[in-house]
Enzyme design. Structure first.
Site, PDB file in Angstrom:
ATOM      1  N   TYR A  11     -16.880  -7.424 -14.976  1.00 21.61           N
ATOM      2  CA  TYR A  11     -17.811  -6.358 -14.589  1.00 21.61           C
ATOM      3  C   TYR A  11     -19.004  -6.906 -13.803  1.00 21.61           C
ATOM      4  O   TYR A  11     -19.593  -6.191 -13.010  1.00 21.61           O
ATOM      5  CB  TYR A  11     -18.316  -5.629 -15.840  1.00 21.61           C
ATOM      6  CG  TYR A  11     -17.297  -4.677 -16.405  1.00 21.61           C
ATOM      7  CD1 TYR A  11     -17.252  -3.353 -15.993  1.00 21.61           C
ATOM      8  CD2 TYR A  11     -16.357  -5.101 -17.340  1.00 21.61           C
ATOM      9  CE1 TYR A  11     -16.321  -2.473 -16.507  1.00 21.61           C
ATOM     10  CE2 TYR A  11     -15.414  -4.233 -17.863  1.00 21.61           C
ATOM     11  CZ  TYR A  11     -15.401  -2.911 -17.437  1.00 21.61           C
ATOM     12  OH  TYR A  11     -14.466  -2.038 -17.935  1.00 21.61           O
ATOM     13  N   SER A 127     -23.718 -15.566 -16.396  1.00 21.67           N
ATOM     14  CA  SER A 127     -23.523 -15.005 -17.736  1.00 21.67           C
ATOM     15  C   SER A 127     -24.862 -14.970 -18.460  1.00 21.67           C
ATOM     16  O   SER A 127     -25.756 -15.768 -18.167  1.00 21.67           O
ATOM     17  CB  SER A 127     -22.618 -15.900 -18.580  1.00 21.67           C
ATOM     18  OG  SER A 127     -21.379 -16.096 -17.997  1.00 21.67           O
ATOM     19  N   LYS A 216     -33.811 -12.606 -19.600  1.00 22.36           N
ATOM     20  CA  LYS A 216     -32.653 -11.707 -19.648  1.00 22.36           C
ATOM     21  C   LYS A 216     -32.493 -11.112 -21.048  1.00 22.36           C
ATOM     22  O   LYS A 216     -32.328  -9.899 -21.210  1.00 22.36           O
ATOM     23  CB  LYS A 216     -31.386 -12.480 -19.248  1.00 22.36           C
ATOM     24  CG  LYS A 216     -30.104 -11.705 -19.376  1.00 22.36           C
ATOM     25  CD  LYS A 216     -30.063 -10.520 -18.437  1.00 22.36           C
ATOM     26  CE  LYS A 216     -29.065  -9.504 -18.911  1.00 22.36           C
ATOM     27  NZ  LYS A 216     -29.022  -8.307 -18.094  1.00 22.36           N
ATOM     28  N   CYS A 272     -23.676  -5.335 -23.696  1.00 22.21           N
ATOM     29  CA  CYS A 272     -24.832  -6.248 -23.658  1.00 22.21           C
ATOM     30  C   CYS A 272     -25.845  -6.076 -24.790  1.00 22.21           C
ATOM     31  O   CYS A 272     -26.223  -7.059 -25.426  1.00 22.21           O
ATOM     32  CB  CYS A 272     -25.558  -6.091 -22.330  1.00 22.21           C
ATOM     33  SG  CYS A 272     -24.553  -6.609 -20.937  1.00 22.21           S
TER      34      CYS A 272
END
Ligand code: NAD
Ligand code: UDX
Length: 480
Positions: A11, A127, A216, A272
């Site tokens: 994705y 990632s 992140k 996520c």
């Protein structure tokens, strides 16, 4: 010509590399994967993921400067910049099980890069990884070096599914973390130059490696925390007669808060949020920061509470049992405009209803029967592995049927649960649905997309997250 190779055609890897190829005609981009089936799909007319606008971008670049290949080593050998966008699942066994990130795929990618490389490389963490991963990766790469210089950069991806192409074309920011050494800064500049082909310079942020890695996790934690905050409020709204949409609007009008990510829902899903917060919790615990870990645990607890609260509402409203009743589920993907079902709240809701022996009829415009059956049978966290390493499809759950039409799903149903906010669910002919359902007919809207008054006029008993309760639902015991 600069050559980019991306490990992981998922994705993130697929759409991100497609946009780099689109915006940088002078760069050759090859996306590789250990799953031959995924690569074959990227080379076919039926791409392996559904994402609005993706088909057009891939079709315009594929075969020109965008390639998909299973020959991982060849393209790593040839690349100047290697993006690593492989799975980073939650560990299911051993130290940190249920929280820590499993870096098996990342480590094996790093070892392969070290073995294969014959020239200097920039290795980019795409990632989402625990903070300080770059240090471990650096050790693996440099311990195997044959005089080759590897520079590690952290360049986390902030795209959201369903809007990935727009997010990539017009990102709020691109974050690049690198070593503060001259070589590290040179690598940062090289990656900046790639993004500068379409991203304004003031949106490209350079930081140190650890800040980029942690930012992140922090961004996802804060986004999820907003949803859990509004979902927590939704329970209080139901108890007090306030309307969560009005409350969220009023709160979001404060320019310090802003209106986004304040939609109450049956719970957040996706690959996520939960995974990254668990990862953050584990890092806090490893650093002895138990209070900080507990703070973030609350975000997940409220999310779990919201899903079970929804199931309880359904069962309690329907005379405390759904045994043998047909419940239509509209929407299974974790949000609209994607076929992705990873950690979708629909899994927990359906499991809850099956636990009370319901018969479920599911319709989602983008999710296949095979996927739904697998999702409902899989163990927690098993989904986050390369396609060919995932468990085989077990025998189908008999109480679950999957149909290709909302009217078929709701025919003869006792209740309807709306679990994804697909636009088409807003404009269904609810009179027709009502006419074909068992009475009393219930609708449980987990996404607040239906017109409550209109449906109540038709005759439905309607529950909508955080909205003033239908008198029918209101009179039920408070435990619901
Ligand atoms: P995904 O499962 O869709 O894709 C990962 C791909 O990597 C799989 O196709 C797998 O076969 C491949 N792979 C695994 N090991 C490999 C190896 N050694 N060499 C080559 N290929 C290998 O996952 P995704 O959603 O694209 O996520 C990838 C990473 O990006 C994760 O760390 C995730 O947390 C992060 N991320 C995801 C999103 C999102 O919206 N999905 C957004 C931001 C960040
Ligand atoms: C998220 C982050 O937004 C993205 O920046 C990161 O790169 C990956 O994780 P994604 O999971 O694709 O993206 O979708 P997102 O739009 O964030 O939605 C996540 C979940 O939260 C969905 O289930 C969605 O329905 C839910 N959600 C979102 C709410 O319940 N309420 C909201 O107000 C917003």
């Amino acid at each position: 010509m600069v050559k980019i190779c991306c490990l992981g055609a998922g994705y993130v890897g697929g759409p991100t590399m497609a946009i780099i190829a689109l915006k940088c005609p002078a760069i050759e981009v090859v996306v590789v994967d250990i799953s031959a089936a995924r690569i074959a799909a990227w080379n076919s007319d039926q791409l392996p993921i559904y994402e609005p606008g993706l088909d057009e971008v891939v079709k315009s670049c594929r075969g020109k400067n965008l390639f998909f290949s299973s020959d991982v080593e060849k393209h790593v050998l040839e690349a100047d910049i290697i993006f690593v966008s492989v799975n980073t699942p939650t560990k299911t066994r051993g130290l940190g099980a249920g929280k820590a990130a499993d870096l098996t795929y990342w480590e094996s990618a790093a070892r392969m890069i070290a073995d294969v490389s014959k020239s200097d490389k920039i290795v980019v963490e795409k990632s989402t990884v625990p903070v300080k991963t770059a240090e471990a990766i650096e050790k693996i790469l440099t311990h195997n070096t044959k005089g080759i210089n590897f520079q590690i950069l952290s360049n986390p991806e902030f795209l959201a599914e369903g809007t990935a192409i727009q997010d990539l074309l017009n990102p709020d920011r691109v974050l690049i973390g690198g070593r503060q050494s001259p070589e590290g800064q040179k690598a940062v500049e090289a990656l900046k130059a790639v993004y500068a082909n379409w991203v304004p310079e003031d949106r490209i942020i350079a930081t140190n490696l650890w800040s980029a890695e942690l930012s992140k996790l922090a961004a996802n934690a804060v986004l999820a925390q907003r949803i859990s905050s509004v979902n927590a409020m939704s329970a209080l709204c139901e108890a007090t007669g306030a309307d969560v949409t009005e409350v969220a609007y009023a709160v979001g009008k404060d320019s310090r808060i802003g209106p986004k990510f304040l939609n109450a829902s049956v719970g957040f899903g996706g690959s996520c949020f939960q995974k990254d917060i668990l990862n953050l919790i584990y890092i806090c615990e490893c650093n002895g920061l138990m209070e900080v870990a507990n703070y973030w645990k609350g975000v997940i607890k409220i999310n779990d509470y919201q899903k079970s609260r929804f199931v309880n509402r359904v069962v309690a409203s329907m005379f405390n049992t759904v045994s043998g009743k047909k419940i239509a589920v509209l929407g299974f993907a974790f949000k609209k405009d994607t076929g992705d079902t990873r950690e979708t709240p629909a899994i927990d809701v359906c499991k809850g209803l099956l636990g009370d022996k319901a018969n479920i009829s599911i319709y989602d415009p983008q999710v296949t029967e095979d996927q739904i059956q697998r999702d409902l049978s899989m163990n927690k966290f098993d989904w986050d592995h390369p396609p060919h390493l995932q468990p085989m499809s077990p025998s189908a759950i008999k109480q679950v049927s999957v149909v290709w039409d909302a009217y078929e799903a709701t025919k003869d149903a006792h209740g309807v649960c709306i679990l994804t906010e697909w636009d088409e669910f807003k404009t269904l002919d609810y009179q027709k649905i009502y006419d074909n359902m068992q009475k009393p007919a219930f609708i449980f809207d987990g996404r607040n997309i239906v017109d409550l008054e209109k449906l109540r006029k038709i005759g439905f008993i309607v529950y909508s997250i955080g909205k003033p309760l239908d008198p029918w639902v209101k009179d039920l015991p408070a435990s619901a």
